[in-house]
Design a protein around this motif. Sequence first.
Motif, PDB file in Angstrom:
ATOM      1  N   PHE A  10       0.872  -1.193   0.060  1.00  0.00           N
ATOM      2  CA  PHE A  10      -0.094   0.088   0.181  1.00  0.00           C
ATOM      3  C   PHE A  10       0.898   0.902  -0.022  1.00  0.00           C
ATOM      4  O   PHE A  10       0.722   2.192  -0.701  1.00  0.00           O
ATOM      5  CB  PHE A  10      -1.010  -0.008   1.056  1.00  0.00           C
ATOM      6  N   ILE A  11       1.890   1.205   0.641  1.00  0.00           N
ATOM      7  CA  ILE A  11       2.853   2.465   0.563  1.00  0.00           C
ATOM      8  C   ILE A  11       3.423   2.606  -0.654  1.00  0.00           C
ATOM      9  O   ILE A  11       3.718   3.833  -1.139  1.00  0.00           O
ATOM     10  CB  ILE A  11       3.925   2.236   1.840  1.00  0.00           C
ATOM     11  N   VAL A  12       4.034   1.464  -1.434  1.00  0.00           N
ATOM     12  CA  VAL A  12       4.389   1.669  -2.918  1.00  0.00           C
ATOM     13  C   VAL A  12       3.456   2.074  -3.778  1.00  0.00           C
ATOM     14  O   VAL A  12       3.520   3.051  -4.492  1.00  0.00           O
ATOM     15  CB  VAL A  12       4.970   0.185  -3.353  1.00  0.00           C
ATOM     16  N   ILE A  13       2.246   1.574  -3.376  1.00  0.00           N
ATOM     17  CA  ILE A  13       1.033   2.283  -4.286  1.00  0.00           C
ATOM     18  C   ILE A  13       0.911   3.845  -4.017  1.00  0.00           C
ATOM     19  O   ILE A  13       0.664   4.384  -5.087  1.00  0.00           O
ATOM     20  CB  ILE A  13      -0.115   1.460  -4.090  1.00  0.00           C
ATOM     21  N   SER A  14       1.030   4.077  -2.921  1.00  0.00           N
ATOM     22  CA  SER A  14       1.066   5.527  -2.493  1.00  0.00           C
ATOM     23  C   SER A  14       1.993   6.242  -3.344  1.00  0.00           C
ATOM     24  O   SER A  14       1.941   7.186  -3.899  1.00  0.00           O
ATOM     25  CB  SER A  14       1.013   5.749  -1.131  1.00  0.00           C
ATOM     26  N   LEU A  51      -5.531  12.150  -7.018  1.00  0.00           N
ATOM     27  CA  LEU A  51      -4.387  11.373  -6.991  1.00  0.00           C
ATOM     28  C   LEU A  51      -4.030  11.589  -5.656  1.00  0.00           C
ATOM     29  O   LEU A  51      -3.548  10.706  -4.940  1.00  0.00           O
ATOM     30  CB  LEU A  51      -3.173  11.680  -7.990  1.00  0.00           C
ATOM     31  N   ASN A  52      -3.948  13.022  -5.090  1.00  0.00           N
ATOM     32  CA  ASN A  52      -3.424  13.255  -3.762  1.00  0.00           C
ATOM     33  C   ASN A  52      -4.286  12.516  -2.657  1.00  0.00           C
ATOM     34  O   ASN A  52      -3.821  12.079  -1.826  1.00  0.00           O
ATOM     35  CB  ASN A  52      -3.620  14.709  -3.526  1.00  0.00           C
ATOM     36  N   THR A  53      -5.693  12.647  -2.853  1.00  0.00           N
ATOM     37  CA  THR A  53      -6.578  11.771  -1.919  1.00  0.00           C
ATOM     38  C   THR A  53      -6.201  10.240  -2.020  1.00  0.00           C
ATOM     39  O   THR A  53      -6.296   9.758  -0.840  1.00  0.00           O
ATOM     40  CB  THR A  53      -8.152  12.306  -2.194  1.00  0.00           C
ATOM     41  N   LEU A  54      -6.233   9.615  -3.115  1.00  0.00           N
ATOM     42  CA  LEU A  54      -6.068   8.231  -3.167  1.00  0.00           C
ATOM     43  C   LEU A  54      -4.460   7.845  -2.562  1.00  0.00           C
ATOM     44  O   LEU A  54      -4.482   7.053  -1.879  1.00  0.00           O
ATOM     45  CB  LEU A  54      -6.365   7.861  -4.590  1.00  0.00           C
ATOM     46  N   SER A  55      -3.469   8.665  -2.891  1.00  0.00           N
ATOM     47  CA  SER A  55      -2.232   8.384  -2.206  1.00  0.00           C
ATOM     48  C   SER A  55      -2.263   8.830  -0.846  1.00  0.00           C
ATOM     49  O   SER A  55      -1.602   7.845  -0.221  1.00  0.00           O
ATOM     50  CB  SER A  55      -1.187   9.143  -2.913  1.00  0.00           C
ATOM     51  N   ILE A  56      -2.844   9.547  -0.098  1.00  0.00           N
ATOM     52  CA  ILE A  56      -2.879   9.528   1.339  1.00  0.00           C
ATOM     53  C   ILE A  56      -3.845   8.415   1.813  1.00  0.00           C
ATOM     54  O   ILE A  56      -3.409   7.858   2.859  1.00  0.00           O
ATOM     55  CB  ILE A  56      -3.441  11.128   1.498  1.00  0.00           C
ATOM     56  N   CYS A  57      -4.773   8.068   1.254  1.00  0.00           N
ATOM     57  CA  CYS A  57      -5.666   6.962   1.760  1.00  0.00           C
ATOM     58  C   CYS A  57      -4.873   5.513   1.683  1.00  0.00           C
ATOM     59  O   CYS A  57      -4.623   4.852   2.509  1.00  0.00           O
ATOM     60  CB  CYS A  57      -6.940   6.805   0.918  1.00  0.00           C
ATOM     61  N   ALA A  58      -3.988   5.390   0.675  1.00  0.00           N
ATOM     62  CA  ALA A  58      -3.357   4.413   0.447  1.00  0.00           C
ATOM     63  C   ALA A  58      -2.200   4.154   1.513  1.00  0.00           C
ATOM     64  O   ALA A  58      -1.687   3.259   2.201  1.00  0.00           O
ATOM     65  CB  ALA A  58      -2.727   4.136  -0.907  1.00  0.00           C
ATOM     66  N   LEU A  59      -1.569   5.465   1.690  1.00  0.00           N
ATOM     67  CA  LEU A  59      -0.706   5.622   2.767  1.00  0.00           C
ATOM     68  C   LEU A  59      -1.033   5.128   4.289  1.00  0.00           C
ATOM     69  O   LEU A  59      -0.308   4.623   4.941  1.00  0.00           O
ATOM     70  CB  LEU A  59       0.241   7.039   2.782  1.00  0.00           C
ATOM     71  N   LEU A  60      -2.176   5.937   4.529  1.00  0.00           N
ATOM     72  CA  LEU A  60      -2.744   5.303   5.798  1.00  0.00           C
ATOM     73  C   LEU A  60      -3.025   4.098   5.841  1.00  0.00           C
ATOM     74  O   LEU A  60      -2.930   3.695   7.040  1.00  0.00           O
ATOM     75  CB  LEU A  60      -3.957   6.539   5.957  1.00  0.00           C
ATOM     76  N   ILE A  61      -3.561   3.450   4.946  1.00  0.00           N
ATOM     77  CA  ILE A  61      -3.831   2.127   4.956  1.00  0.00           C
ATOM     78  C   ILE A  61      -2.602   1.303   5.298  1.00  0.00           C
ATOM     79  O   ILE A  61      -2.527   0.235   6.043  1.00  0.00           O
ATOM     80  CB  ILE A  61      -4.900   1.686   3.856  1.00  0.00           C
ATOM     81  N   GLY A  62      -1.670   1.661   4.497  1.00  0.00           N
ATOM     82  CA  GLY A  62      -0.287   0.849   4.708  1.00  0.00           C
ATOM     83  C   GLY A  62       0.420   1.029   5.963  1.00  0.00           C
ATOM     84  O   GLY A  62       0.729   0.091   6.604  1.00  0.00           O
ATOM     85  N   ILE A  63       0.246   2.320   6.625  1.00  0.00           N
ATOM     86  CA  ILE A  63       1.016   2.530   7.873  1.00  0.00           C
ATOM     87  C   ILE A  63      -0.161   1.781   8.706  1.00  0.00           C
ATOM     88  O   ILE A  63       0.391   1.111   9.898  1.00  0.00           O
ATOM     89  CB  ILE A  63       0.708   4.101   8.181  1.00  0.00           C
ATOM     90  N   ALA A  64      -1.379   1.545   8.631  1.00  0.00           N
ATOM     91  CA  ALA A  64      -2.358   1.123   9.677  1.00  0.00           C
ATOM     92  C   ALA A  64      -1.879  -0.654   9.675  1.00  0.00           C
ATOM     93  O   ALA A  64      -1.775  -1.211  10.597  1.00  0.00           O
ATOM     94  CB  ALA A  64      -3.698   1.258   9.331  1.00  0.00           C
ATOM     95  N   TYR A  65      -2.044  -1.183   8.394  1.00  0.00           N
ATOM     96  CA  TYR A  65      -1.457  -2.631   8.212  1.00  0.00           C
ATOM     97  C   TYR A  65      -0.013  -3.011   9.099  1.00  0.00           C
ATOM     98  O   TYR A  65      -0.013  -3.950   9.613  1.00  0.00           O
ATOM     99  CB  TYR A  65      -1.071  -3.013   6.794  1.00  0.00           C
TER     100      TYR A  65
END
Length: 80
Positions: A10-14, A51-65
């Motif tokens: 998820f962090i890479v996707i971000s 793209l900003n919104t999606l990248s922030i969501c992916a980053l937060l999901i990655g950090i949560a995991y």
Amino acid sequence: MNKRGAGVIFIVISAILICSKYIAAAIFGSNVNTWDEEMFQYMLSYIGSTLNTLSICALLIGIAYICWAEYEGIKSKKSI
């Protein structure tokens, strides 16, 4: 796949989403003869904030995991 691997993906996707925003703005302005910061900011605003919104969501999901995996790792070590 474990939770750490999913978090890293998820962090890479971000990171890819953030890079694609800047690449799209550069492609959009490829016909421009003169470049300056104001023109590039206009091109970035033309791309939008999706793209900003999606990248922030992916980053937060990655950090949560990753945090979830670390919490379970610490919890399992305490129970032993």
